[in-house]
Design a protein around this motif. Structure first.
Motif: not given
Lengths: 231, 130
Positions: B127-130, B99-108
């Motif tokens: 949070t500190d997401l760019q 699900a996170m991958g689908e949102l385009g989020l990386g592991q960090d």
């Protein structure tokens, strides 16, 4: 052993064909849903199995025998309409069932009535429609039959009562017996069924297990029904 | 036990999963005797054959065992229960990562989010997401 078998079973009322060459075989120990839209032949099939109608052609057998007086000993039948005498009290109704059916277990019936808070002294006439349906189902499920034929057992009651009725069915049928439930409230009964038989215009269009439908098609029986019988 | 069933998969596999959760959580303790199949079926509102099939599957996996005289019991093998816990956690984690991958989020980023959530920092999800 097969509890119910139909061989090219046909029934018409005048020009209207209600059942058209039905081949069906139901084994013991199963809860089977007889599912189909209105007028598809569900009640006709159940009435034939109970000997209330006779086929125009083909045959139907209960435990290998043609339905007659003797098969009433094996079959416990819940008609689609309430058919118990309204003037009786629940108590008298139990006397009545005890007289008619050797396999009637009065203690089971009394326990279920008590659980639902229905007084044995109350007359059927004074009960609400839902309560009447419950009382009749209690009588039918208190028999130790080989075949239970339940025609629309949850049609007229609220969802909470439906759950109670369904758990009454699961909790009381004989493990070797077959329960045939006709209904169009599929999502309510789906969880308690082993098998489903889809009937349409007097013909069997599908016989399968619920697990197989969910496994192979990834959908519920309810969803499949909507797909098959899309208007 | 609270039972809940989805529509798109067989009921017995869902029962297997839910009983596993109950065992892992200790609702059915190690060595505890389980109610009869019919009682459990009535409670869950399912067909007794379906419950039987689920039990057979749990037996095959070793999480429950039956004894001729005393019915069915939860395994006393704590190692097996631990394994079941781990395999369930892994399964949840996989679907979470998907699900996170689908949102385009990386592991960090995911790890940052988890840490933040763990500390109870909500920040409206910002949070500190760019």
């Amino acid at each position: 052993m097969e509890i119910l078998t139909c061989n090219k079973l046909s029934k018409n009322f005048g020009r209207c064909t209600a059942l058209d060459g039905v081949d069906l075989s139901l084994a013991g120990g199963k809860i089977v849903g007889l599912l189909g839209p209105n007028g598809s032949g569900k009640t006709t099939l159940i009435k034939l199995a109970n000997g209330l109608l006779t086929p125009n052609s083909g045959s139907i057998c209960i435990c290998g025998e043609t339905p007659d007086v003797n098969s009433h000993k094996l079959v416990s039948y819940l008609p689609e309409r309430t058919s118990i005498p309204l003037w009786m009290t629940a108590q008298q109704l139990m006397d009545f069932y005890e007289d008619f059916y050797e396999d009637f277990h009065r203690d089971a019936a009394e326990r279920m009535l008590e659980h639902l808070g229905i007084s044995p002294k109350q007359r059927i006439k004074q009960m609400s429609k839902g309560t009447r349906e419950k009382v009749q189902l209690i009588m039918v499920m208190s028999r130790k039959a080989r075949l239970y034929l339940l025609d629309e057992p949850i049609g007229g009651v609220d969802p909470a009562t439906r759950d109670y009725i369904l758990s009454t069915i699961i909790g009381n049928y004989e493990p070797e017996a077959t329960v045939l439930i006709s209904t169009h409230l599929i999502s309510d009964v789906e969880k308690i069924l082993d098998e489903v038989v889809f009937i349409d215009k007097g013909r069997i269009v599908l016989q399968s297990t619920v697990d197989a439908i969910r496994e192979e098609r990834g959908m519920s029986v309810d969803a499949l029904f909507r797909e098959v019988f899309r208007c | 036990m609270k039972w809940q069933f989805r529509n798109d998969m067989p009921i017995y596999t869902q029962i297997v999963e839910q009983i596993k959760v109950a065992i892992v959580r200790g609702e059915y303790g190690s060595g505890e005797r389980l109610p009869s199949v019919r009682d459990m079926a009535t409670e869950a509102g399912v067909n007794p054959n379906t419950m039987q099939r689920a039990m057979a599957e749990l037996e095959r996996e070793g999480l429950v065992f039956s004894q001729r005289t005393s019915g069915r019991q939860v395994t006393e093998n704590l190692e097996l229960i631990k394994e079941a816990k781990l395999s369930q956690a892994t399964k949840h984690l996989e679907s979470f990562m998907n699900a996170m991958g689908e949102l385009g989020l990386g592991q960090d980023e995911i790890i940052k989010l988890i840490m933040a959530a763990g500390k109870g920092e909500e920040n409206n999800g910002n949070t500190d997401l760019q």
